[in-house]
Design a protein around this motif. Structure first.
Motif, PDB file in Angstrom:
ATOM      1  N   ARG A 118      22.768  13.779  -4.212  1.00 13.60           N
ATOM      2  CA  ARG A 118      24.086  13.990  -3.601  1.00 13.60           C
ATOM      3  C   ARG A 118      24.769  15.207  -4.200  1.00 13.60           C
ATOM      4  O   ARG A 118      25.492  15.921  -3.526  1.00 13.60           O
ATOM      5  CB  ARG A 118      24.962  12.755  -3.801  1.00 13.60           C
ATOM      6  N   ARG A 119      24.530  15.440  -5.483  1.00 18.91           N
ATOM      7  CA  ARG A 119      25.169  16.574  -6.138  1.00 18.91           C
ATOM      8  C   ARG A 119      24.350  17.853  -5.973  1.00 18.91           C
ATOM      9  O   ARG A 119      24.887  18.925  -5.748  1.00 18.91           O
ATOM     10  CB  ARG A 119      25.354  16.289  -7.630  1.00 18.91           C
ATOM     11  N   TYR A 120      23.041  17.756  -6.118  1.00 13.08           N
ATOM     12  CA  TYR A 120      22.203  18.959  -6.093  1.00 13.08           C
ATOM     13  C   TYR A 120      21.758  19.352  -4.687  1.00 13.08           C
ATOM     14  O   TYR A 120      21.291  20.439  -4.466  1.00 13.08           O
ATOM     15  CB  TYR A 120      20.971  18.762  -6.977  1.00 13.08           C
ATOM     16  N   ARG A 121      21.897  18.441  -3.738  1.00 14.37           N
ATOM     17  CA  ARG A 121      21.532  18.690  -2.344  1.00 14.37           C
ATOM     18  C   ARG A 121      20.088  19.157  -2.188  1.00 14.37           C
ATOM     19  O   ARG A 121      19.756  19.919  -1.296  1.00 14.37           O
ATOM     20  CB  ARG A 121      22.458  19.728  -1.701  1.00 14.37           C
ATOM     21  N   ARG A 122      19.229  18.706  -3.094  1.00 15.70           N
ATOM     22  CA  ARG A 122      17.804  19.033  -3.017  1.00 15.70           C
ATOM     23  C   ARG A 122      17.008  17.765  -3.257  1.00 15.70           C
ATOM     24  O   ARG A 122      17.390  16.938  -4.078  1.00 15.70           O
ATOM     25  CB  ARG A 122      17.407  20.029  -4.103  1.00 15.70           C
ATOM     26  N   PRO A 123      15.874  17.626  -2.581  1.00 14.88           N
ATOM     27  CA  PRO A 123      15.011  16.487  -2.887  1.00 14.88           C
ATOM     28  C   PRO A 123      14.291  16.720  -4.219  1.00 14.88           C
ATOM     29  O   PRO A 123      14.379  17.805  -4.809  1.00 14.88           O
ATOM     30  CB  PRO A 123      14.022  16.472  -1.725  1.00 14.88           C
ATOM     31  N   LEU A 124      13.594  15.707  -4.665  1.00 18.95           N
ATOM     32  CA  LEU A 124      12.779  15.864  -5.873  1.00 18.95           C
ATOM     33  C   LEU A 124      11.754  16.978  -5.659  1.00 18.95           C
ATOM     34  O   LEU A 124      11.221  17.129  -4.554  1.00 18.95           O
ATOM     35  CB  LEU A 124      12.025  14.577  -6.177  1.00 18.95           C
ATOM     36  N   PRO A 125      11.457  17.748  -6.693  1.00 17.61           N
ATOM     37  CA  PRO A 125      10.418  18.778  -6.560  1.00 17.61           C
ATOM     38  C   PRO A 125       9.051  18.128  -6.322  1.00 17.61           C
ATOM     39  O   PRO A 125       8.834  16.970  -6.686  1.00 17.61           O
ATOM     40  CB  PRO A 125      10.441  19.492  -7.926  1.00 17.61           C
TER      41      PRO A 125
END
Length: 158
Positions: A118-125
């Motif tokens: 929610r904060r980083y707006r990226r999925p797991l690498p």
């Protein structure tokens, strides 16, 4: 056809000789069977794993882990066919939480870090997965249960 799916589901449960039936939710329709092994109805991880093992053995299938890279969620799943009917079994895993509610993620090297989509707006690498209750030793689980704390607080995601 629905009655056939229900009979097949009942036969599967009987053949699996499960260590209890608390925590199971079975849904049948005309063309599939879905079995959920719920951590709310069967809170003990070892009991849930024994249920999954027994169902996988009866179905002649394997248990696979499925992590959602876009949100802190992970499951153990079994996909098989019984009496010509697709069967899907799933059990949600509890995600480990750190600090102010951020989920712990584990990298390919075993290292961990917090990750809040929610904060980083990226999925797991790629190669990363959520740290879950499977990553804790029995001693860790007993300690957390005795002291009412630890990294295993439940995470609800929408």
């Amino acid at each position: 056809m629905l009655a056939g799916a229900m009979r097949t589901a009942a036969d599967l449960l009987q053949a699996a000789r499960l260590p209890g039936t608390g925590g199971l939710s079975i849904t049948c329709d005309e063309c599939s069977i879905s079995i959920q092994v719920s951590r709310h109805g069967a809170p003990d991880l070892l009991v849930r794993l024994a249920m999954l093992d027994a169902l996988a053995a009866v179905l002649g299938s394997t248990i696979v882990r499925d992590d959602d890279p876009a949100r802190p969620a992970a499951w153990l799943k079994i996909h098989a066919v019984a009496a010509g009917i697709p069967v899907r079994v799933h059990a949600e895993l509890r995600i480990s939480i750190h600090g102010q509610g951020e989920a712990l993620a584990m990298g390919p090297d075993g290292g961990t870090r917090t990750h809040d989509p929610r904060r980083y707006r990226r999925p797991l690498p790629p190669g990363w997965r959520w740290q879950t209750e499977l990553d804790h030793t029995p001693h860790d689980r007993e300690h957390d249960r005795e002291h009412g704390h630890g990294p295993q607080r439940e995470v609800r995601s929408s």
